[in-house]
Design an enzyme around this catalytic site. Structure first.
Site, mmCIF file in Angstrom:
data_model
loop_
_atom_site.group_PDB
_atom_site.id
_atom_site.type_symbol
_atom_site.label_atom_id
_atom_site.label_comp_id
_atom_site.label_asym_id
_atom_site.label_seq_id
_atom_site.Cartn_x
_atom_site.Cartn_y
_atom_site.Cartn_z
ATOM 1 N N ASP A 1 0.867 -1.195 0.000
ATOM 2 C CA ASP A 1 0.000 0.000 0.000
ATOM 3 C C ASP A 1 0.893 1.231 0.000
ATOM 4 O O ASP A 1 2.079 1.160 0.338
ATOM 5 C CB ASP A 1 -0.914 0.016 1.231
ATOM 6 N N SER A 2 0.292 2.370 -0.359
ATOM 7 C CA SER A 2 1.035 3.628 -0.306
ATOM 8 C C SER A 2 1.464 3.953 1.128
ATOM 9 O O SER A 2 2.421 4.689 1.329
ATOM 10 C CB SER A 2 0.156 4.759 -0.847
ATOM 11 N N CYS B 1 -4.309 -1.492 -2.148
ATOM 12 C CA CYS B 1 -4.473 -0.056 -2.368
ATOM 13 C C CYS B 1 -5.358 0.106 -3.598
ATOM 14 O O CYS B 1 -5.043 -0.431 -4.670
ATOM 15 C CB CYS B 1 -3.095 0.558 -2.614
ATOM 16 N N GLU C 1 -2.798 9.171 7.600
ATOM 17 C CA GLU C 1 -1.328 9.152 7.596
ATOM 18 C C GLU C 1 -0.758 10.056 8.698
ATOM 19 O O GLU C 1 0.338 9.814 9.196
ATOM 20 C CB GLU C 1 -0.776 9.579 6.224
ATOM 21 N N CYS D 1 -11.175 2.788 -0.518
ATOM 22 C CA CYS D 1 -9.791 3.153 -0.187
ATOM 23 C C CYS D 1 -9.458 2.422 1.096
ATOM 24 O O CYS D 1 -10.248 2.452 2.053
ATOM 25 C CB CYS D 1 -9.661 4.657 0.007
ATOM 26 N N HIS E 1 -7.466 2.988 3.392
ATOM 27 C CA HIS E 1 -7.247 3.807 4.591
ATOM 28 C C HIS E 1 -8.564 4.089 5.335
ATOM 29 O O HIS E 1 -8.547 4.373 6.532
ATOM 30 C CB HIS E 1 -6.652 5.168 4.210
HETATM 31 N N1 DGL Z 1 -4.888 3.039 0.575
HETATM 32 C C1 DGL Z 1 -4.876 3.721 -0.686
HETATM 33 C C2 DGL Z 1 -6.147 3.356 -1.468
HETATM 34 O O1 DGL Z 1 -6.765 2.343 -1.163
HETATM 35 C C3 DGL Z 1 -4.672 5.169 -0.410
HETATM 36 C C4 DGL Z 1 -4.110 5.857 -1.526
HETATM 37 C C5 DGL Z 1 -3.346 7.106 -1.205
HETATM 38 O O2 DGL Z 1 -2.187 6.991 -0.821
HETATM 39 O O3 DGL Z 1 -3.891 8.175 -1.451
HETATM 40 O O4 DGL Z 1 -6.524 4.013 -2.393
#
Ligand code: DGL
Length: 273
Positions: free
Chosen positions: A9-10, A72, A157, A191, A193
């Protein structure tokens, strides 16, 4: 040689997927990679998300992973298809990279009664139109509206997701979605997150729709995949261990990941090139 299943993931969001995958498939080893130094991805262009995601996949392949889950949506929406079709045949056609969008969309038929779906995601995921396209493919009669939530990933984050300041942005995006279509019966948190904001989102939705998180859906789909592909299951190591890599400060990652995973996490720093 067997090796862990890679989960990318990011940043921290993929932990919400990893947690559910481990519940469903505790016997496997996992290698988690968070590109926290470059998160969020959601506001970045197609080219950049693709480039960063490909670097992450190569990194996990170099670490031995035969199977990588893009935990992600932004990476799944913007990079997965190209990686599967263009890069994988060159890198190693026997390895696999899977995403989170299809397992989520597939399960909507069991969840929605009216077919009125709302999708919340990053600007990248929403502008890619991936959810609209995939939902229309699986369920041609469904109607999809969506709303980009550019502030939600930064709230997670920066560990502000459970603070009062987050309420404003939860209200803003959820109500924008209902303004677009008041009859939505299902809201997809598109998403990884967003489950960290789930309590606040549920409070704002206040029973007007079912809120769908992806973790359990992705986990179930991965279990099915491994059952259907025993040759891949055999190449994945089974020791029940998890290792964590981050491109940011590992102590900061470990602290927050320990909170999210509800168990001690000790991450190592890595670089993606
Ligand atoms: N967890 C990522 C997603 O599902 C987040 C992406 C991001 O870094 O903006 O899209």
């Amino acid at each position: 040689m067997t090796s862990p299943i890679g989960v990318f993931d990011s940043g921290y969001g993929g932990l919400t997927i990893l947690k559910e995958i481990r519940k469903e498939l505790p016997q496997y080893d996992y290698l988690y990679l968070g590109d926290n130094a470059r998160a969020p991805y959601g506001t970045r262009s197609f080219d950049v998300v693709y480039e960063f995601t490909l670097q992450a996949v190569k990194h996990l392949f170099e670490a031995g992973c035969k199977l990588v889950i893009l935990a992600c949506n932004t990476a799944s929406a913007k990079a997965l298809r190209t990686i599967q079709q263009k890069d994988l045949p060159e890198l190693d056609p026997t390895r696999r990279v899977l995403g989170v969008v299809i397992p989520t969309v597939e399960s909507l038929g069991e969840i929605s009664k009216t077919g009125n779906i709302g999708v919340l995601g990053t600007p990248g995921t929403i502008s890619s139109g991936t959810y609209d396209i995939e939902i229309a493919k699986f369920f041609p009669r469904f109607r999809t509206v969506s709303e980009a939530c550019p502030m939600w990933v930064p709230l997670v984050e920066n560990r502000e997701y459970d603070q009062p300041g987050a309420d404003y942005f939860v209200h803003k995006y959820v109500e924008a979605l209902f303004d677009e279509e008041p009859e939505i019966d299902t809201i997809v948190l598109g998403c990884t997150h967003y489950p960290l904001l789930l309590d606040k989102i549920e409070a704002e939705v206040a029973g007007r729709a079912t809120v769908v998180t992806q973790g359990a859906l992705v986990a179930r789909s991965l279990r099915d995949y491994l059952e259907r592909h025993p040759e891949m299951a055999e190449r994945c190591s089974k020791g029940g261990e998890v290792k964590y890599l981050t491109t940011e400060n590992p102590s900061k990652f470990s602290e927050l990941a320990t909170l999210f995973m509800a168990e001690p996490v000790s991450a190592e720093r890595t670089e993606l090139v």
